[in-house]
Design a protein around this motif. Sequence first.
Motif, PDB file in Angstrom:
ATOM      1  N   ASP A 147       0.838  -1.204   0.000  1.00 32.04           N
ATOM      2  CA  ASP A 147       0.000   0.000   0.000  1.00 32.04           C
ATOM      3  C   ASP A 147       0.870   1.250   0.000  1.00 32.04           C
ATOM      4  N   ILE A 148       1.846   1.265   0.876  1.00 30.34           N
ATOM      5  CA  ILE A 148       2.727   2.425   1.009  1.00 30.34           C
ATOM      6  C   ILE A 148       3.518   2.670  -0.270  1.00 30.34           C
ATOM      7  N   MET A 149       3.849   1.574  -0.983  1.00 25.45           N
ATOM      8  CA  MET A 149       4.603   1.690  -2.234  1.00 25.45           C
ATOM      9  C   MET A 149       3.680   1.704  -3.456  1.00 25.45           C
ATOM     10  N   VAL A 210       5.719   6.065  -1.456  1.00 23.47           N
ATOM     11  CA  VAL A 210       7.129   6.247  -1.147  1.00 23.47           C
ATOM     12  C   VAL A 210       8.006   6.138  -2.397  1.00 23.47           C
ATOM     13  N   ILE A 211       7.586   5.378  -3.410  1.00 23.35           N
ATOM     14  CA  ILE A 211       8.370   5.324  -4.650  1.00 23.35           C
ATOM     15  C   ILE A 211       8.351   6.691  -5.337  1.00 23.35           C
ATOM     16  N   GLY A 235      15.179  -2.521  -0.440  1.00 21.66           N
ATOM     17  CA  GLY A 235      15.386  -2.544   0.999  1.00 21.66           C
ATOM     18  C   GLY A 235      14.101  -2.358   1.782  1.00 21.66           C
ATOM     19  N   LEU A 236      13.242  -1.453   1.321  1.00 16.49           N
ATOM     20  CA  LEU A 236      11.975  -1.209   1.997  1.00 16.49           C
ATOM     21  C   LEU A 236      11.075  -2.437   1.961  1.00 16.49           C
TER      22      LEU A 236
END
Length: 399
Positions: A147-149, A210-211, A235-236
């Motif tokens: 979701d964050i990415m 974040v991307i 890494g994330l």
Amino acid sequence: MISDIADPELYELGDPVAVWAKLRATTPVFWNEHPPGPGFWAVMAYEPALEVYRNTDAFTSELGMRIDSDPAAVSAAAGKMLIVTDLPVHQQLRQVMNTAFLPRVVSALDASMRSVVEPLVIAALEKARVDFVSEIAAILPAAIICDIMDVPRSDRSNMIELTSKAFGASVGAGIRCPAGEMERTEAHAEIFLYFNELVEQRRRKPGTDVISALVEGEMDGRPLTDAEILMNCDGLLTGANETTRHASAAGLLALIDHPGEWQRLRNGEVGIDSAVEEVLRYTAPALHVMRVATKDVRVGGELVRAGQAVAIWNSSANRDETVFADPDRFDLGRSPNRHLTFGIGPHFCLGATLARVELRVLLQVLAERVARMELVGEVRRMRSNFMWGIEDLPVSFTS
């Protein structure tokens, strides 16, 4: 006494907790031979661990952050990937990515996390047996970091499999066949190729993920390079997936082994946040974190020479008797609880808030829905000297 603290067999089949206790009592900082490599200094106790974490002048992260890293991969990532950068680059990269992991941003994901976890737990209650790792623990962190990415839902199961292989989990369900160097390298390569496509999409149409932050971010007035963006995507994804996954599984096993603590949580005798911290201390998924000395320095009274590696054994430091009363006791009400699961200092884990909220939501849903949990098969642990994890955890839930 074990001849090599980094022998993966110890963490798959042995009793590492007993080994750590003996080492803390006799040689809290010692030189560990680790063939065929040059060996390293192992830090088993809390105070010398703090010495290394805090001394950024005498230790570097740019020569690798874990034992048995591929030197070529480390060299390629050094100074570009967050976990293998030193100040000031580390802080600059962290600022670029930090907006996606601020407490207010992560807290807003609470409802999304519950929408992932609740159906999984309800489905588990309807079955006689579930593998908690693959059917619950692996799904929540993957869904949320995706979701964050802003990774498409159709690609998420593949991301779970790739990240597991990248960190050496077994290849194939139900078999004892840990991923070797080739499988790990291929998994990372596939992750890079996948994120290369997403980066190009974000360049054409950036979002709030974040991307996009990496694509639009700057360091010293310049945009991040493709290598910097892709390495930090890798890494994330791997860090967020593996840490919470293994903390969740090992935490559930601890609750099964300590039914009184489970009842204390369900009855409201201990707070959920306190419970999360004890799960993190007790399970300590990342066994060690490595640094390399840039000059001669003393750690715990031992002289570490420039160029020598030092491995902080977080899992052992979290059970240091001088810091934690009765440290091998699983106590959800433990206070204070200054564990080192996320490290300390400039390299404090970027995703710590995210991991805490994920564990909190998981424990809340389990406490609301599940009255009784029991093992219904063999627990199979991960063969790794980096992740202290569980591969298979067959359980049965009763409402």
